[in-house]
Design an enzyme around this catalytic site. Sequence first.
Site, PDB file in Angstrom:
ATOM      1  N   SER A 179      -7.047  -2.739   1.865  1.00 29.49           N
ATOM      2  CA  SER A 179      -6.060  -1.981   2.627  1.00 29.49           C
ATOM      3  C   SER A 179      -6.744  -0.881   3.423  1.00 29.49           C
ATOM      4  O   SER A 179      -7.928  -0.598   3.236  1.00 29.49           O
ATOM      5  CB  SER A 179      -5.026  -1.349   1.679  1.00 29.49           C
ATOM      6  OG  SER A 179      -4.411  -2.326   0.870  1.00 29.49           O
ATOM      7  N   SER A 219      -2.931  -7.008   2.344  1.00 33.28           N
ATOM      8  CA  SER A 219      -3.485  -5.733   2.804  1.00 33.28           C
ATOM      9  C   SER A 219      -2.368  -4.719   3.016  1.00 33.28           C
ATOM     10  O   SER A 219      -1.332  -5.026   3.594  1.00 33.28           O
ATOM     11  CB  SER A 219      -4.259  -5.938   4.113  1.00 33.28           C
ATOM     12  OG  SER A 219      -4.912  -4.756   4.513  1.00 33.28           O
ATOM     13  N   ASP A 243      -1.606  -1.707   5.084  1.00 37.14           N
ATOM     14  CA  ASP A 243      -2.063  -1.007   6.289  1.00 37.14           C
ATOM     15  C   ASP A 243      -0.956  -0.054   6.717  1.00 37.14           C
ATOM     16  O   ASP A 243      -0.027  -0.439   7.434  1.00 37.14           O
ATOM     17  CB  ASP A 243      -2.385  -2.003   7.388  1.00 37.14           C
ATOM     18  CG  ASP A 243      -3.278  -3.136   6.890  1.00 37.14           C
ATOM     19  OD1 ASP A 243      -4.388  -2.844   6.433  1.00 37.14           O
ATOM     20  OD2 ASP A 243      -2.840  -4.302   6.918  1.00 37.14           O
TER      21      ASP A 243
END
Length: 421
Positions: free
Chosen positions: A294, A332, A334
């Site tokens: 991330s 991930s 983000d």
Amino acid sequence: MNPFRLPLRLGVVSCLLLCSFPAEAQSTQARPRARDLGITFGGQSGPNNAITDVSGVEVGHTTLISGDTRGPRGKGAVRTGVTAVLPRGKNGVSEDVFAAIYALNGNGEMTGSHWLTESGQLAGPVMLTNTNDVGTVRDSVIAWAMKRGLEWELGLPIVAETWDGLLNDIYGFHVKATHAHRALDSARSGPVAEGSVGGGTGMVCHSFKAGIGTASRKLPESEGGYTVGVLLQCNYGARHLFTVEGVPVGEEINDLRPCYTGPKKPSPGMFKDVPPCSASRGDTQPRTPEGAGSIIVVVATDAPLLPHQLERLAKRVPLGIGKMGGLGGNSSGDIFVAFSTQRLKPPAGTAVASVSTLDNERMTPLFEATIQATQEAILNSMLASDTMTGAEGSRVFGLPQERLIQVMKKHGRLTTAAPAP
């Protein structure tokens, strides 16, 4: 031996239990940053090339490096910490700023985000740590606020995370309230420590060691003279996609992949294919689940922006990440937060504040500055990070500067003189 790596390595070895880097330790970078190597991504940086170039912003870290790399889960190597970003510093910690959040991919956590989105304002710090210690850090901010009579104002803290479970014994829950308080109390303006510090201590980016990175841009007076600063915790990305100013660095440096030094493979199931280090240096095949990490990005500016304009700014962060090779993969997280430091308090005895807003027609230079600073902060986070061995003997290699310089020159993208690593 790389002479630029020696100071950081010695500092890490000396940290037996707790490493905290206050302002006086933040004044000297352990090795050259991207701009020192001639890699600028365009634009003019501020004096510190850091988020603290936005007046009033302060940053503090608590870094935890201790434990046995061969120890069992829960009692193993500690490679983690806490980073605090205070938009108005400690003295103005309870004074709101306009803010907005944008998530490219939401496989992550940022506490307090719903009220920030609802109100368009942020009070208190933005805290960064590892995934499993978000709750501790959140509670610790409230306890810190209570000591100052600010428990109401700071009742919904912003705490974001990335997962450091390859290098850090993450299931040991090693971050405590005192560590979060130390990060807050040590926050300062000026130069900011990068790499394996604070919340970034155990992070990995494009299969290289990474962590905290920062950069800034100062617009020319003709475009308002505003400053944009970025600080990020970098823990995302596949090696083969890693790109610097259009150069396929990840394809050119496709060895030095994560491995393990112990007698058996690290226990987290996702790392069942991690090779032993004795066989990994020449291994060009990805053997770890790349792109599963991330990235958290904090954007600060002194430009007079309203919350919806700050959301527009946060939405440009992924363009910088994408230029470096990020995809916002399925697993991930983000998540990005942007804030403006313009004053919001109404005059004493009144309920109406007068605030300014930049004409939308003048925002494009801020978008460009955000994209440039994001790219540079990502590379800075990697350049500042040395090779690290962590939980259950896992090892992640630092980005070799001399090879980066060679690759950039090979592709004609390094035209300024760079110091020899």
